[in-house]
Design a protein around this motif. Structure first.
Motif, mmCIF file in Angstrom:
data_model
loop_
_atom_site.group_PDB
_atom_site.id
_atom_site.type_symbol
_atom_site.label_atom_id
_atom_site.label_comp_id
_atom_site.label_asym_id
_atom_site.label_seq_id
_atom_site.Cartn_x
_atom_site.Cartn_y
_atom_site.Cartn_z
ATOM 1 N N ASN A 47 11.345 -3.646 3.796
ATOM 2 C CA ASN A 47 12.381 -4.933 3.557
ATOM 3 C C ASN A 47 13.494 -4.271 3.655
ATOM 4 O O ASN A 47 13.772 -3.367 2.837
ATOM 5 N N ARG A 50 18.044 -5.011 0.235
ATOM 6 C CA ARG A 50 17.706 -5.286 -1.450
ATOM 7 C C ARG A 50 16.885 -3.535 -1.766
ATOM 8 O O ARG A 50 16.480 -4.135 -3.529
ATOM 9 N N SER A 56 14.159 1.787 3.160
ATOM 10 C CA SER A 56 14.301 0.498 3.054
ATOM 11 C C SER A 56 15.908 0.849 3.256
ATOM 12 O O SER A 56 16.273 0.023 4.527
ATOM 13 N N THR A 60 17.526 -0.771 6.882
ATOM 14 C CA THR A 60 18.392 -1.881 6.423
ATOM 15 C C THR A 60 19.503 -1.065 7.812
ATOM 16 O O THR A 60 19.932 -1.651 8.187
ATOM 17 N N GLU A 248 18.845 -13.888 0.616
ATOM 18 C CA GLU A 248 19.909 -13.314 1.649
ATOM 19 C C GLU A 248 21.099 -14.532 1.626
ATOM 20 O O GLU A 248 22.015 -13.856 1.749
ATOM 21 N N THR A 271 13.929 -13.389 4.923
ATOM 22 C CA THR A 271 13.247 -11.891 5.460
ATOM 23 C C THR A 271 14.004 -11.748 7.138
ATOM 24 O O THR A 271 13.353 -12.805 7.892
#
Ligand code: PMP
Length: 405
Positions: A47, A50, A56, A60, A248, A271
Motif C-alpha cells: 500500500n 503511508r 511501499s 508509491t 488519504e 487506497t
C-alpha cells in the motif's frame, strides 16, 4: 498494426476466429499491459503513501510516476491536475457532486448535449434535482454534430457549466468541442469534456484545447478496468470540495474539525488502484509508441471502408454516413416493407458467426429517441482491427439478414 501483441485476438468463438468489433465498450489489452499488472503484483505490491518500508516507497514512486505519465499524455500543466478515479462515470459523478456543491444553486443551469452517454447526463440530472437547478440540452444538427449556434442562445447568466462528449460513443461523431469551449469561455462558463471515446483514439492536449475538465477511462485505451482519470485545471480543483471522505484525502482529523490534503489527494479517498495506475501508464506508453495520429488515421480508414461496404448491403442504413467519425459505425437493417430488424437479433446472429458487436441503446437513450429507433448495431474499431474483419462483418451481416428478412 501490432495485432500479435493482443493474445485474446487468437481466441475462437463458436469455432470461428474472433472478430472483435466492440472496442467502444472496451478495448483488448496488449501483453505489455497484462505483464505490467503481473509484474506489479509480483514485485512492487504494497500500500502506497503511508509506508516507511522499501516496497511501499517503491509502489508509491511507481504510482506517482504513472500520474506524471498521464499528465504528459493529456498535456496537463502539472500532475496535481490528474485525479485517479474508477473510470469516466466515476470522474463525472465526482465532478457533478463537487462542482455542484459550491458552484450550483437554485435556478442555475447546466448544459449537456443531446447525444451524450448516460454518464454525462444522469450525474448532472441528479445534481439539478438536489440543487433545484435546470438541465438544458444542446440540440443536434442534421449531421448529428452539436448545434453551436443553438448553444449560444442556450447560455445565460445562470449557466454554470457545459459538459459534452468529444466523440459520440453511439455514432462516432467527432463533436466541435473547440467551438463549444470558445463560446462557453466567452461567457466565462467552464467546460467539461467527456473524453471516454477520444482519449485513446486521437491526439489531444488539454492545455491546447483549454477545456476546464476532461474525463476518461483506462479500459477504453488498452489499459486495465477500474481506473480512470479526471483532469481539472488546478485553479478549478483548488476551489472544489472533496467528493468522498476517508484516508488519504485528509491533512488532520479531529472530531471537531478535519482539514483536507493538497491536490490531487484531496479527491482520492481510500487506497487507490496503484496496480491499475502502473498498468495504465504502460498502456499510454504503448499508444504513444504507435502514435495517436497513426491510430486515428487507421481507425478512420476502417470507418470509411465499413461505411462503404455496409451501406452497399440492401436495407442497411449507416448513421452519420460519410461524416468525420472516429472508429465507430452504427447501423440498422430494415426489411423491404420498411420495418426495422431488431438490432438485438442482428447482433445475436453476428455473434454466432464469431463477430462481436454491440447492440442496443448504447447508454444513450435520448439519442435513440431522437433517431426513433430502439437501438442500433454498433461496430467499433481499435488499432488492431483490419479490413478483412470488416469484410467478415459484412459477410456475416448478409447471412443474418437473409435469415431475418
Ligand atoms: N462516456 C462515453 C462517451 C462512453 O463511451 C462511456 C463508456 N461507454 C462512458 C462515458 C462511461 O465510461 P465507463 O463505463 O468506463 O465509466
Amino acid at each position: 498494426m501490432n495485432r500479435n501483441d493482443f493474445p485474446i485476438l487468437d481466441e475462437t468463438v463458436y469455432g470461428k476466429p474472433l472478430v472483435y468489433l466492440d472496442n467502444a465498450a472496451t478495448t483488448q489489452k496488449p501483453k505489455q499491459v497484462i505483464d505490467a499488472i503481473t509484474e506489479a503484483y509480483r514485485h512492487t505490491n504494497a500500500n502506497i503513501h503511508r509506508g516507511v518500508h522499501h516496497l511501499s516507497q517503491l509502489a508509491t514512486e511507481r504510482h506517482e510516476q504513472a500520474r506524471q505519465a498521464v499528465a504528459d499524455y493529456l498535456g496537463a500543466k502539472s500532475a496535481k491536475e490528474i485525479i485517479f478515479t474508477k473510470g469516466t462515470t466515476d470522474s463525472l459523478n465526482m465532478l457533478a457532486f463537487s462542482f455542484g456543491e459550491v458552484m450550483v444553486g437554485e435556478g442555475d443551469e447546466i448544459v449537456v448535449g443531446l447525444s451524450e452517454h448516460h454518464s454525462n447526463i444522469v450525474p448532472w440530472q441528479m445534481l439539478c434535482k438536489r440543487k433545484k437547478a435546470v438541465l438544458k440540452v444542446i440540440p443536434l444538427k442534421d449531421d448529428f454534430t452539436l448545434d453551436i449556434k443553438a448553444l449560444k442562445s442556450l447560455l445565460t447568466n445562470r449557466t454554470r457549466l457545459v459538459s459534452v462528449a468529444h466523440v459520440s460513443n453511439t455514432l462516432g461523431i467527432i463533436q466541435p468541442i473547440k467551438g463549444v469551449i470558445r463560446i462557453a469561455h466567452s461567457s466565462n462558463i467552464p467546460v467539461c469534456i467527456d473524453g471516454a471515446q477520444s482519449a485513446g483514439r486521437m491526439p489531444l492536449k488539454v492545455q491546447e484545447l483549454d477545456c476546464d475538465f476532461y474525463a476518461c477511462s483506462g479500459h477504453k485505451m488498452y489499459g486495465p478496468t477500474g481506473i480512470g482519470i479526471l483532469y481539472g485545471k488546478e485553479e478549478w480543483l483548488d476551489k472544489l470540495p472533496p467528493y468522498q471522505g476517508g484516508g488519504e484525502m485528509i491533512d488532520h482529523v479531529r472530531f471537531e474539525h478535519t482539514t483536507y490534503n493538497v491536490l490531487p489527494y484531496k479527491f482520492e479517498a481510500g487506497t487507490p488502484d496503484f496496480i491499475g495506475s502502473v498498468a495504465l501508464a504502460e498502456a499510454l506508453r504503448y499508444i504513444e509508441n504507435i502514435g495517436r495520429e497513426n491510430i486515428s488515421v487507421h481507425e478512420q480508414e476502417l470507418t470509411r471502408y465499413a461505411d462503404r461496404v455496409l451501406s452497399s448491403i440492401e436495407g442497411v442504413e449507416v448513421y452519420g454516413l460519410g461524416q468525420s467519425r472516429a472508429g465507430v459505425v452504427s447501423f440498422n437493417a430494415f426489411r423491404q416493407d420498411g420495418t426495422l430488424i431488431h438490432p438485438f437479433d442482428v447482433g445475436t446472429l453476428l455473434d454466432r458467426q464469431g463477430v462481436a458487436v454491440r447492440t442496443g441503446h448504447h447508454c444513450a437513450e435520448p439519442l435513440m429517441d431522437y433517431l426513433s429507433v430502439p437501438g442500433t448495431v454498433r461496430a467499433s474499431f481499435a488499432l488492431y482491427n483490419e479490413k478483412n474483419e470488416v469484410d467478415r462483418l459484412a459477410d456475416a451481416l448478409k447471412v443474418a439478414l437473409q435469415m431475418l428478412a
